[in-house]
Scaffold this motif. Structure first.
Motif: not given
Length: 458
Positions: A394-397, A342-352, A399-403, A418-420
């Motif tokens: 890098q991926v976790l950061q 969700v953190g990676l795919l549901y935020d456009s900035q994170a997806l990019d 995703a965290s920013d996206g959430l 926090g779920f990360l």
């Protein structure tokens, strides 16, 4: 595996054109405000007294477990004379081939709801399990069971698949009988959005495999892998598994995935409450009314939806996208897997940002990482320098920013990031769940795999 519960009149209509098939994919398009999260998680059921996997019909077995859960409002789903699933407000409870117990959760708005749902389900299972003398184990693979130790559930599709699997690979029966996973189902707004999410999900699936690696033991001994469950998929059935190189080609969309799906051999057709064995036959022939087992009959839309559920790539498209790379695990991992995606795919900035990490990789490089990660997990070298551990950080950061940007808050004002935390711990220490398990096995447990039931149960 997907439980067949959709029996609406709309799915009964005959397929009249290619557009009808494509409508399954395009019909899943939703604006961002309607995107939901559907989490699936499986666990092993065992008898507390002897750690045996219970059969369906024995006293205190899987049937009694299903029956016991009806006191929480679950309704039985019947196949023939047997309850083989339950439906309710928290989704569907279904049985994997050897009795692995799965919750396919409801479509929820945020991760706070997802984790509350998982907590309710596990609490209900423990309540009935304690009454029946059953326990539940959160791992990616049975650590001590041979195939011959395991029962088979009375579901028609599994009989067909168990017969077909040895014809196309050497590990398909292990996939069916001895593994558990956590998955998350996510939405898309358009064909282009689907394609971008599919590419990011597929390219980064090895990161999820490494972070959740939790199947290092087979029949009581180390198997040489961190995620043997992931390795199993490499020799299950090449026609319906893998990294799907065409997803990264220019112009990928619904049409190309449809062509792929139509070329995957069929397993079954469902008619009048029964599964008809058509294993190895072509859905294209079915569209022409030339399926030998149903001569002259053409498929319904429900037949195509069923067929899509028998395709097992690392990411799967139906009317949503399924992320399929993670081993089963305990509560924190059940919440962590949907949080990652969700953190990676549901935020456009994170997806990019996520796509920027992997967009220049070649097909050969993607395949190289996918092939290596089941054995070496976070230590897997990347083709252009560094390791999966570096990429995971890098991926976790991202995703965290996206959430954090999603800003879905609970009653205490906390967002979903926090779920990360369980995944941040893996990255901070470089120690996967499999590494922790192997350390205990070799040291504290002195090779006694039975100790796993004390320390890794829900």
């Amino acid at each position: 595996m997907t439980q067949r519960t959709d029996d609406t009149p709309a799915t009964h209509r005959l397929i009249e054109s290619r557009d009808d098939l494509l409508s399954v994919f395009s019909g899943g398009e939703k604006p961002a405000e309607r995107w939901r999260i559907g989490t699936e998680h499986e666990k092993f059921v065992y008898r507390v007294e002897d750690h045996r996997a219970p059969s369906y019909a024995e006293p205190g077995g899987i049937r009694d477990l299903l029956d016991g859960l009806t006191e929480f409002g679950w309704a039985p789903v019947i196949e023939g004379e047997n309850a083989i699933a339950l439906s309710g407000p928290d989704g569907t409870i279904s049985l994997e081939p050897a009795g692995q117990f799965e919750l396919s959760g409801a479509a929820l708005e945020n991760l706070h709801q997802t984790c509350a749902e998982a907590n309710r389900h596990l609490g209900q299972c423990k309540t009935i399990g304690e009454r029946l003398g059953l326990g539940f184990l959160g791992l990616g693979m049975w650590p001590d069971k041979a195939r011959s130790d395991l029962p088979v559930m009375p579901k028609g599709r599994y009989k067909i698949m168990l017969n077909y699997m040895p014809k196309v690979g050497t590990l398909g029966l292990d996939m069916m009988l001895r593994t558990c996973t956590i998955q998350v189902n996510l939405d898309y707004s358009s064909e282009a959005d689907m394609a971008k999410k599919f590419r990011v999900g597929l390219a980064l699936q090895p990161v999820a495999t490494a972070l959740f690696a939790n199947s290092p033991l087979t029949e009581g001994k180390p198997n040489g892998y961190r995620s043997f469950r992931s390795h199993i998929w490499e020799d299950t059935d090449p026609d319906r598994t893998g990294m799907l190189p065409f997803v990264f080609e220019d112009g990928f969309g619904y049409e190309r995935y449809l062509d792929y799906a139509l070329d995957v051999p069929m397993y079954f057709v469902y008619r009048d409450g029964k599964y008809i064995d058509v294993a190895g036959e072509s859905f294209r022939s079915f569209l022409e009314g030339k399926l030998p087992q149903l001569a002259g009959e053409k498929p319904r839309l429900s037949d195509f939806v069923d067929h899509l559920s028998t395709i097992f790539p690392e990411v799967r498209l139906k009317s949503f996208l399924e992320m399929r790379g993670a081993d089963g695990g305990r509560w924190g991992k059940i919440c962590g897997l949907p949080a990652l995606w969700v953190g990676l795919l549901y935020d456009s900035q994170a997806l990019d940002a996520a796509w920027d990490l992997v967009k220049d990789w070649t097909i050969e490089e993607r395949s190289q990482v996918r092939h290596a990660v089941p054995k070496t997990a976070l230590k897997t070298p990347l083709p252009r320098g560094g390791t999966v551990h570096d990429l995971a950080r890098q991926v976790l950061q991202i995703a965290s920013d996206g959430l954090s940007r999603r800003a879905r808050l609970n009653s205490a004002g906390d967002n979903e990031s926090g779920f990360l935390d369980p995944l941040h711990e893996v990255v901070a220490t470089g120690v996967t769940p499999a590494d922790r398990l192997l350390d205990k096995f070799h040291n504290e447990w002195n090779g006694d795999v039975s100790r796993i039931y004390e320390e890794f149960s829900f």
